[in-house]
Design a protein around this motif. Structure first.
Motif, PDB file in Angstrom:
ATOM      1  N   SER A   1       5.727  -4.585  -1.180  1.00  0.00           N
ATOM      2  CA  SER A   1       6.605  -3.530  -0.679  1.00  0.00           C
ATOM      3  C   SER A   1       7.961  -4.121  -0.342  1.00  0.00           C
ATOM      4  O   SER A   1       8.059  -5.289   0.066  1.00  0.00           O
TER       5      SER A   1
ATOM      6  N   ILE B   1       3.328  -0.724   5.961  1.00  0.00           N
ATOM      7  CA  ILE B   1       2.393   0.027   6.816  1.00  0.00           C
ATOM      8  C   ILE B   1       1.489   0.909   5.962  1.00  0.00           C
ATOM      9  O   ILE B   1       0.270   0.993   6.202  1.00  0.00           O
ATOM     10  N   GLU B   2       2.043   1.539   4.942  1.00  0.00           N
ATOM     11  CA  GLU B   2       1.234   2.379   4.057  1.00  0.00           C
ATOM     12  C   GLU B   2       0.186   1.541   3.314  1.00  0.00           C
ATOM     13  O   GLU B   2      -0.962   1.963   3.154  1.00  0.00           O
TER      14      GLU B   2
ATOM     15  N   LYS C   1      -2.612   0.606   5.632  1.00  0.00           N
ATOM     16  CA  LYS C   1      -3.454   1.768   5.893  1.00  0.00           C
ATOM     17  C   LYS C   1      -4.455   1.960   4.742  1.00  0.00           C
ATOM     18  O   LYS C   1      -5.634   2.245   4.952  1.00  0.00           O
TER      19      LYS C   1
ATOM     20  N   THR D   1       8.245  -6.185  11.367  1.00  0.00           N
ATOM     21  CA  THR D   1       9.605  -6.099  11.915  1.00  0.00           C
ATOM     22  C   THR D   1      10.107  -7.492  12.309  1.00  0.00           C
ATOM     23  O   THR D   1      11.267  -7.858  12.063  1.00  0.00           O
TER      24      THR D   1
ATOM     25  N   ASP E   1       9.995  -2.654   1.970  1.00  0.00           N
ATOM     26  CA  ASP E   1      10.415  -2.326   3.333  1.00  0.00           C
ATOM     27  C   ASP E   1       9.210  -2.240   4.265  1.00  0.00           C
ATOM     28  O   ASP E   1       8.051  -2.296   3.846  1.00  0.00           O
ATOM     29  N   ILE E   2       9.496  -2.067   5.541  1.00  0.00           N
ATOM     30  CA  ILE E   2       8.460  -2.073   6.581  1.00  0.00           C
ATOM     31  C   ILE E   2       7.527  -0.889   6.423  1.00  0.00           C
ATOM     32  O   ILE E   2       6.297  -1.027   6.540  1.00  0.00           O
ATOM     33  N   GLU E   3       8.071   0.312   6.144  1.00  0.00           N
ATOM     34  CA  GLU E   3       7.228   1.503   6.031  1.00  0.00           C
ATOM     35  C   GLU E   3       6.251   1.360   4.871  1.00  0.00           C
ATOM     36  O   GLU E   3       5.096   1.793   4.956  1.00  0.00           O
TER      37      GLU E   3
ATOM     38  N   ARG F   1       3.238  -3.085  12.165  1.00  0.00           N
ATOM     39  CA  ARG F   1       4.656  -2.737  12.313  1.00  0.00           C
ATOM     40  C   ARG F   1       5.407  -3.818  13.089  1.00  0.00           C
ATOM     41  O   ARG F   1       6.503  -4.245  12.695  1.00  0.00           O
TER      42      ARG F   1
END
Length: 911
Positions: free
Chosen positions: A514, A521-522, A525, A572, A516-518, A568
């Protein structure tokens, strides 16, 4: 690997010395005196523009053109500025060999100028003149009565060849050897090695039947490392080769650059020398002691050492040293113990080492030594003597020498002390018995012989069965690297690096990416459970990028993240750190993996790096993400087989952990060795692969798994050891039966099948091939036949699936051995008796002829018995010329393959 014109150095019929005079300190004058004192039998001439009529009784001329004849060898002791012009004149007068004793030719007067050494090379190139030096001490050949050096004394005749790079260390060796009455077959130093290099000289002396051992004093390897390793491997198969290597420095006096991931370039030299079958010594003292041993010991029959002394202290010193250096203490047989009980005082400890007690007499020393020489569980004996009134040193030495003369076993002696021990050592030296000052020195010398024996065993281990490579996947691997270089990039992205491992069937942890951070997280999950996140950026994309001050790769990693909040927070923090220390331009996103810790996993670091001298290197050791991993770093030169891969693993502390804790140690060893073999395949397949690091590679009860990998790419490199030439494989069908088969170069893995092939030959076929009847070949012979150096010889076999379904079998073999100058190749061929008429002889001979022709070899030739009409007919059918050799009573078969392009080639063909 060229020995062209080297005979003119070692066996010249005439010598001209440039710069000779009778002035005190004149180097040319010293050389002339040395030649006269050594009673050189050929013509001597001096050249000096000063107009001398004679120098020490030798006729002197003002220039080259004034000489009555051109010399075989020129020795140049003139001022540095005059050397290039002298070389040009020598070349113009067809002189083909020159020794340059003049020093200082490598010094630059200004950065833009050429060195005089470079000018010398340019001057020699058009004429093909061979040059030894500059800045060497010259050479000494007692067998030719030639001391063509500035040495302060001559050397005795012996069986050891000394090849050095330091002139001063060479003169010190001469002084020491004369003090010990040790002789040499050849003695020379190479200096700057402008032309004649280590490889060429090793090749020359290895062919000398009067040279039994080679001592090599090595500062650095210049030129082709492949030629050096090839020459050393060839020499060590038949002679003991000992190497003293000093620290490696570049021309500016600084330590030479080392390979990434290697804490000390010395370990690469160690690996190269072991792979070549040579034995390294650490200090000049060890070199002297090794020379003492190799010049006086019989061939080693085993490694089990028995120690005797008239005291327990020296015995303890010797035993400690032996065990610390990996030696083996012999276990005395019951019969030996019973015999010793009759001689030794009551209460003696009935085991090895044997304490003779302080009251031991010279007779007791000799009697115990003689008993031990008859023990089948003892291979070598070390007799240590501390002087006492009951056992005077000289008398004890004389008694021990009597035993040594009668025994086929090796007996080393150590005479501790000085006042009386010196004479005892002198008595041993006079009797050609190895004598040492301390127990530790004696044990070290013995272990050098043991190391040589072990290196030879490793070199001749029979590899496991060969497994066919996945050619299609390997083509995909080449495309991955080609695409990255086309961008251009000097590294692979993390996903590409994982894909590269996958193409070679190396298990890799599933990775998700990924920007980015979001996105991280996905992914966490979706994966569920504990995850690990790695920040990807331009500083951790390269393998072996350790920095113990400012940057640790472990800081780029967050592990054991079980909640999305933890994910997260950790991501970060990683993003902030990359932004602060690397910058946004270096940010390459994040890699997310499920955690694979557990199952008592062992972390391993394995990969590929590139050494400036020896090229690609395989690396193995304990894994982790700090520089601590360098504490357990072991290396080996590719290409490798299963036996070598296991040897690499066994050198690491990882192996000790597996031995102590693994429930399936054999399976673990196989898996690790298999990973190493696949990396070795990568090195051969992917010449642009500059570095690769798998760290960590997890090993547990479930198997192996590569968790993280980094790959760098760059210019193509060449392996120091020639790999298997797979491009020479060819599919065929037998002429009569149509049976499918493959013609290919022989491999070390073919040894068992080669023995089966030999056993199926009739006594008549064996006699036709070897010219005499012989028994079943030994493992050592089979290893020499199958584990060949493809740079020096070639053996093609016809291999086909066996008719009984038991795997492939060998049907026939042709072998060609080419001289170092690529003038002549000698062939030999043998076909199984039950396959005559299948056309195998024609197939194999054409393969050999085409191979030699493609290598620009000038002539291929062979010999056969007059009764072997089939071989003679086959040769004539292929275009060979057959002639009867009356002296050898054989039929010589010869075919010209290529025309000579230089005069020296024409001359060689005429002899």
């Amino acid at each position: 690997m060229s020995t062209r014109y080297l005979k003119r150095f070692f066996k010249p019929k005439s010598i001209a010395v440039f710069g000779a005079s009778e002035k005190p300190g004149s180097m040319g004058g010293i050389v002339i005196q040395n030649l006269l004192e050594s009673q050189f039998p050929g013509l001597l001439m001096c050249i000096n523009p000063e107009g001398y009529k004679k120098v020490f009784g030798v006729s002197c001329y003002t220039g080259i053109s004034a000489l009555p004849e051109m010399p075989d060898l020129a020795i140049i002791c003139s001022p540095p500025d005059s050397v290039p012009d002298i070389i040009r004149k020598l070349g113009a007068h067809m002189v083909k060999a020159a020794i340059i004793l003049t020093g200082g030719l490598s010094i630059k007067n200004n950065p833009a100028a050429k060195t005089l050494s470079e000018s010398v090379k340019e001057a020699a190139r058009p004429y093909g003149i061979r040059i030894l030096g500059p800045d060497c001490m010259g050479l000494l050949v007692p067998g030719s009565n030639m001391n063509a050096s500035y040495s302060h004394m001559n050397i005795q005749k012996g069986k050891v060849a000394y090849i050095g790079q330091s002139g001063l260390l060479g003169t010190a060796m001469i002084d020491w050897a004369n003090g010990r009455e040790i002789g040499f077959s050849h003695f020379l130093t190479l200096g700057d090695g402008a032309d004649v290099d280590l490889s060429s000289v090793i090749d020359y002396v290895a062919q000398d039947p009067y040279t039994y051992s080679i001592l090599l004093q090595l500062d650095r390897v210049s030129g082709s490392s492949r030629n050096f390793i090839s020459a050393l491997r060839s020499a060590s198969r038949n002679k003991l080769v000992l190497v003293l290597k000093s620290g490696i420095f570049s021309d500016d006096g600084l330590k030479a650059p080392k390979a990434p991931g290697i804490p000390d370039e010395d370990m690469v030299y160690d690996a190269a020398l072991r792979r070549a079958g040579a034995v390294r010594v650490e200090t000049s003292d060890q070199l002297f002691n090794a020379l003492e041993t190799l010049s006086k010991m019989k061939p080693l029959r085993g490694e089990r050492l028995a120690i005797i002394c008239n005291g327990s202290g020296p015995n303890a010193l010797a035993t400690d040293r032996l065990l610390k250096t990996g030696g083996k203490l012999a276990v005395l047989s019951e019969e030996t113990i019973v015999q010793l009980e009759r001689l030794l005082p009551a209460g003696w400890n009935p085991k090895n080492p044997v304490d003779l007690n302080a009251d031991a007499t010279p007779e007791r020393f000799a009697q115990v030594a003689e008993i031990l020489t008859k023990d089948k569980q003892v291979d070598v004996i070390l007799s240590i003597h501390a002087p006492t009134r009951r056992a005077p040193s000289v008398e004890t030495a004389d008694e021990i020498v009597k035993v040594i003369r009668k025994s086929p076993r090796n007996i080393l002696t150590c005479w501790m002390g000085r006042a009386t021990a010196i004479e005892a050592r002198n008595h041993c030296n006079a009797a050609n018995v190895a004598a040492f000052i301390t127990p530790e020195e004696a044990v070290d010398a013995f272990m050098h012989m043991v190391d040589y024996r072990r290196n030879q065993e490793v070199m001749r281990q029979t590899p496991a069965s060969y497994v066919e490579q996945n050619t299609q996947n390997h083509q995909k691997a080449k495309k991955i690297i080609a695409d990255a270089m086309a961008e251009p990039r000097d590294y692979l992205k993390h996903s590409e690096a994982c894909d590269l491992l996958d193409q070679y069937d190396i298990p890799v942890q599933n990775s998700y990416y990924s920007d980015d951070i979001e996105g991280v997280i996905e992914l966490a999950k979706e994966l569920g459970g504990a995850v690990a996140i790695k920040a990807l950026h331009t500083k951790n994309v390269y393998p072996f990028s350790y920095d113990d001050v400012s940057f640790h790769r472990r800081h780029d990693l967050a592990q054991d993240l079980t909640s999305l909040a933890d994910v997260r927070h950790a991501t970060t923090k990683l993003a902030y750190r990359v932004s602060e220390s690397i910058g946004e331009e270096g940010n390459m996103g994040f890699c997310v993996q499920q955690m694979k810790r557990g199952f008592q996993s062992l972390q391993i670091n394995v990969g590929i790096t590139r050494d400036p001298t020896f090229g690609p290197i395989i690396v193995f050791g304990a894994g982790g993400f700090t520089v601590d991993v360098l504490a357990d770093r072991h290396v080996m030169l590719p290409p490798m087989n299963m036996a070598l891969a296991k040897e690499l693993v066994k050198n690491s502390r990882i192996y000790k952990i597996i031995e102590e804790h693994s429930q399936q140690p054999e399976r673990d060893m196989e898996q690790l060795a298999d990973i190493i073999l696949k990396l070795s395949e990568m090195v051969v397949d992917l010449p642009n692969l500059q570095g690769l690091e798998i760290n960590p590679l997890l090993l547990n009860r479930l198997g192996v798994l590569a968790v993280d990998v980094a790959v760098s790419i760059g210019e193509k490199s060449q392996l120091a050891i020639s790999p298997y030439p797979g491009d020479l494989e060819e599919s065929i069908a037998l002429k009569r039966s149509g049976r499918p088969a493959v013609v290919r170069p022989i491999r070390g893995e073919d040894e068992p099948r080669h023995l089966d092939f030999y056993n199926k030959l009739s006594p008549e076929s064996i006699r036709m091939r070897y010219f005499y009847s012989r028994g079943v070949p030994t493992h050592q012979e089979l290893a020499s036949w199958t584990q060949i150096d493809y740079d020096r010889e070639m053996a093609f076999i016809v291999s086909a699936p066996s008719l009984n379904g038991q795997g492939p079998e060998t049907l026939g073999v042709v072998r060609v051995v080419t001289d170092p100058d690529n003038i002549r190749s000698e062939f030999s061929i043998v076909i199984r008796d039950d396959l005559q008429g299948e056309g195998l002889g024609v197939i194999l001979m054409r393969k050999a002829v085409d191979y030699c022709r493609s290598r620009q070899t000038l002539v291929i030739e062979g010999s056969t018995l007059p009764t072997n009409k089939g071989m003679q007919g086959l040769a004539m059918k292929l275009g060979f010329t057959n002639t009867f050799n009356m002296e050898e009573e054989v039929v010589d078969m010869k075919m010209k393959l290529n025309e000579p392009t230089e005069d020296w080639q024409v001359t060689r063909l005429q002899h």
